[in-house]
Design an enzyme around this catalytic site. Structure first.
Site, PDB file in Angstrom:
ATOM      1  N   SER A  68     -26.099  -6.658 -22.118  1.00 43.58           N
ATOM      2  CA  SER A  68     -24.694  -6.993 -21.894  1.00 43.58           C
ATOM      3  C   SER A  68     -23.965  -7.120 -23.219  1.00 43.58           C
ATOM      4  CB  SER A  68     -24.581  -8.317 -21.125  1.00 43.58           C
ATOM      5  OG  SER A  68     -23.241  -8.762 -21.066  1.00 43.58           O
ATOM      6  N   TYR A 119     -26.846 -16.852 -21.612  1.00 44.62           N
ATOM      7  CA  TYR A 119     -26.820 -15.476 -21.094  1.00 44.62           C
ATOM      8  C   TYR A 119     -26.828 -14.462 -22.240  1.00 44.62           C
ATOM      9  CZ  TYR A 119     -24.869 -11.451 -18.496  1.00 44.62           C
ATOM     10  OH  TYR A 119     -24.636 -10.219 -17.927  1.00 44.62           O
ATOM     11  N   LYS A 146     -29.582 -11.566 -23.121  1.00 42.67           N
ATOM     12  CA  LYS A 146     -29.213 -10.152 -23.122  1.00 42.67           C
ATOM     13  C   LYS A 146     -29.451  -9.499 -24.480  1.00 42.67           C
ATOM     14  CE  LYS A 146     -27.986  -9.578 -18.862  1.00 42.67           C
ATOM     15  NZ  LYS A 146     -28.877  -8.789 -17.972  1.00 42.67           N
TER      16      LYS A 146
END
Length: 301
Positions: free
Chosen positions: A159, A172, A176
């Site tokens: 991401s 997160y 990623k």
């Protein structure tokens, strides 16, 4: 139009009950792949479990005439990941492609984030990529050594939150970014066994991006449709694809190759630095900007 680009290929897609994973699984099945649909069926924050999302995607595939089996064990669990890989092999006789896509969100500013919020996101994303990849890699290595040398493809999901950074997503983003690095290393390790590893950094409208992604346009092409991501993932899964070891940003009709960490500017002396000399010399770093990366970051916010 079905082209059977993936005829004969056995594919696993994790997180395939909804969103991006569902689109990946549907298109691959339409292209002739035999698909294992994995989804634990949790909430966006990782709570609960429900086999219905995986079963619904599997039912859609069968209704279209495809071959599919549903699997709802957690890929972040060692036994669940092993079961997933074994299910594909036992049911379809082989495994050619693993698409790691499952994920959750627990956004929080760093000063407020709990250890559980950190651990849960790292576990689902990073461990949830590692566990099935480990069992697939072991199988592919053994198959290659036994003389069964076919094209294999590992496709991970990174991401821009990790590669470019995004406020409120340190958990997160860290996962990623780790997935991107793991992909590059996996490609170096597994290439000798006929395995290509790549990762995508998709920008699309899903349950995890509600309120952040663009709204559905009244007419014309919809750049935020998650179905836009699936064709490139399906291409990475074909045995004719020669791409490997890279991360690709995908949004709407754009596919953009991302550059990994790279050395840029430098200061150097033929001696040991002192703090005073560094203070004078490092000022050139302070205002350094990377226009291409900043433009990409702005386009995804």
């Amino acid at each position: 139009m079905r082209m059977d680009e993936l005829a004969g290929r056995v594919v696993i897609v994790t997180g395939a009950g909804r969103g991006l994973g569902r689109e990946h699984a549907l298109l691959m099945a339409q292209e002739g792949a035999r698909v294992v649909v994995n989804d634990i069926g949790s909430s966006t924050s990782g709570e609960g479990s429900d086999p219905q999302p995986a079963n619904e995607t599997a039912s859609e595939i069968r209704a279209l005439g495809g071959e599919c089996i549903a699997h709802s064990d957690s890929v972040a669990e060692w036994t669940g990941a092993r079961s997933l890989i074994n299910t594909a092999i036992e049911h379809f006789g082989d495994l050619h492609v693993l698409v790691n896509n499952a994920g959750i969100l627990r956004d929080r500013m760093l000063a407020n984030m709990s250890c559980e919020e950190w651990d849960s996101v790292i576990r689902v994303h990073l461990r949830g990529h590692f566990c099935p990849s480990r069992f697939a890699a072991s199988y592919w290595r053994d198959q290659y050594k036994a003389g069964h040398r076919e094209d294999r493809s590992l496709i991970n999901t990174s991401s821009t939150s990790g590669l470019l950074g995004n406020v409120g997503q340190s958990n997160y983003g860290a996962a990623k970014a780790g997935i991107a690095s793991m992909t590059i290393i996996a490609d170096k390790e597994l290439g000798r066994y006929g395995v290509r590893a790549n990762a995508i950094a998709p920008a699309a409208r899903t349950r995890l991006t509600e309120g952040l992604s663009s709204q559905v346009p009244d007419e014309g092409f919809d750049p935020g449709n998650p179905a836009n991501i699936a064709p490139f993932v399906a291409y990475l899964a074909t045995d004719s694809c020669d791409l490997h070891g890279h991360i690709y940003f995908i949004h709407g009709g754009t596919v953009q190759l991302m550059q990994p960490w790279a050395l840029h500017d430098a200061i150097s002396i033929n001696d040991r630095w002192t703090i005073e000399r560094l203070r004078d010399s490092c000022s050139q770093f302070a205002d350094t900007r990377f226009p291409g990366i900043e433009a990409l970051s702005d386009s995804t916010e």
